[in-house]
Write an enzyme that holds these catalytic residues in place. Structure first.
Site, mmCIF file in Angstrom:
data_model
loop_
_atom_site.group_PDB
_atom_site.id
_atom_site.type_symbol
_atom_site.label_atom_id
_atom_site.label_comp_id
_atom_site.label_asym_id
_atom_site.label_seq_id
_atom_site.Cartn_x
_atom_site.Cartn_y
_atom_site.Cartn_z
ATOM 1 N N GLU A 359 0.578 -1.164 -0.108
ATOM 2 C CA GLU A 359 0.245 -0.096 0.295
ATOM 3 C C GLU A 359 0.790 1.377 -0.012
ATOM 4 O O GLU A 359 0.847 2.598 0.696
ATOM 5 C CB GLU A 359 -1.328 0.064 1.361
ATOM 6 C CG GLU A 359 -1.392 -1.198 1.203
ATOM 7 C CD GLU A 359 -1.982 -1.896 0.632
ATOM 8 O OE1 GLU A 359 -2.108 -1.631 -0.511
ATOM 9 O OE2 GLU A 359 -2.525 -3.912 1.065
ATOM 10 N N THR A 361 5.126 2.097 -0.740
ATOM 11 C CA THR A 361 6.140 1.689 -0.036
ATOM 12 C C THR A 361 7.437 2.611 0.464
ATOM 13 O O THR A 361 6.201 4.382 0.392
ATOM 14 C CB THR A 361 7.386 1.728 -1.376
ATOM 15 O OG1 THR A 361 7.843 2.504 -2.209
ATOM 16 C CG2 THR A 361 7.781 0.169 -2.368
#
Length: 381
Positions: A359, A361
């Site tokens: 979701e 980095t």
């Protein structure tokens, strides 16, 4: 949400804590070792209302707002990151349907998603496309009454058991979001194994070979696939990962404090050694600050504040980074035992590391949050 053994005055977090301690945490090591999420646990999650906890009561959900849902996610993160992952991906895709689906699509899908009779997976990432979702390679060619999908998706959490997939494709250069049914001809689902963390998340690679999807399965406008549908889902996913990762920090603290109190070196418990006390202090600070950031994000989300998405990203970034540090310290504190499957801290470290990637980095968050910092949000705190 029903739990006949718990009084009606119990909070959602209380009910989640009891459920996780009785049903989830005892299976966590086995789930990680066997890389499989048991079907009976999926059923229990649905029957007890956890898969639909954040969906409106109108559609059979629990109606929890972010302030109440956040601590629930923390409890699941404490018990098993793979279980939290199921709540994450199922809810993020369901929330996208709730926000951008039409009334017929909501009637058709949301009751099943709320009850857990249907599991929906999020299919965005491709072998050559990750953070730059706009570079999506899966194609959707318009056909009479629908679209023909061709391409490949990867890292699809719980794709091995999902009934439905929220799939993103490019149609005439425009991003498109479609609901794909599992039994669609041309869809091949390949299990992915031997991954680093959240090993029970039933990861799948989807092969799309001229899969036909009817027009009525399109979610949102033809050009709304990434900017609206995917970003809405990812925003919910970041909140879920942030809160669940707080649970990993707490689990590390539980293990470390218990171990430090009983393990002796030099004739005293290692909890009396200064460097061990530093680890415990840093863990306490990490938990307290991560939880506070998640609570702040939850309250802004519940209020519909325009800062909510950025504050959610901030909470996710901090919580994941903090969990990696705390889990790494936990492994070091336990020494050789920290590298053994007899203790859970190595699993916590692997799961925390994954939370820093999914979701969004750490690098993507560093870029986006720097832009937020330039807005000086602290002046409106």
């Amino acid at each position: 949400m029903t739990d006949g053994a718990v009084s009606e005055s119990s909070t959602a977090a209380d009910r989640a804590r009891r459920f996780v301690r009785e049903m989830v945490e005892p299976l966590a090591e086995k789930i990680d070792r066997e890389q499989h999420f048991p079907g009976q646990l999926v059923t229990a999650l649905g029957e007890q209302g956890w898969l639909g906890a954040a969906l409106p009561a109108r559609w059979g959900g629990g109606g929890l707002d972010p302030v109440d849902f956040g601590p629930v996610l923390e409890e699941f993160g404490w018990g098993c990151a793979s279980a939290r992952t199921l709540l994450t991906v199922h809810n993020m895709a369901a929330q996208a349907v709730l926000r951008y689906g039409n009334e017929e699509q909501k009637r058709r899908h949301l009751p099943g998603l709320a009850s857990g009779r249907s599991i929906i997976a999020f299919a965005l990432t491709e072998p050559d496309v990750g953070s730059d979702a706009n570079a999506i390679g899966t194609s959707a060619v318009e056909d009479a009454g629908g679209y023909v999908l061709s391409g490949e998706k990867i890292w699809c959490s719980f794709g091995c058991i999902a009934n439905l997939f929220l799939v993103f494709a490019s149609c005439n250069g425009k991003p498109l979001a479609l609901i794909l049914e599992r039994d669609s001809p041309g869809l091949k689902i390949e299990r992915m194994t031997d991954v680093f963390g959240t090993r029970g998340s039933e990861l799948a690679r989807l092969h799309l070979d001229a899969v036909r999807v009817p027009t009525e399965n399109r979610i949102g406008a033809p050009n709304a696939g990434i900017r609206f549908v995917a970003n809405t889902a990812l925003d919910h996913g970041r909140f879920s990962v942030a809160c669940g990762t707080v649970g990993i920090i707490r689990a590390c603290l539980d293990t470390c404090t218990a171990y430090a109190a009983r393990r002796q070196q030099g004739g005293v418990p290692i909890s009396q050694h200064q460097l061990v006390r530093r680890i415990l202090t840093d863990g306490l600070v990490a938990y307290t600050t991560a939880r506070a950031l998640c609570d702040r994000a939850a309250r802004l989300r519940a209020a519909g504040d325009p800062r909510a998405a950025a504050e959610t990203a901030l909470a996710k970034y901090h919580s994941a980074e903090a969990a990696i540090r705390v889990a790494n310290d936990a492994v070091a504190l336990l020494g050789a035992n920290g590298c053994s499957s007899e203790f859970p801290v190595s699993r916590y470290l692997r799961d925390a590391t994954v939370s820093g990637i999914i979701e969004g980095t750490r690098e993507i968050h560093q870029i986006s949050l720097a832009s937020y910092a330039l807005q000086k949000p602290w002046t409106n705190a």
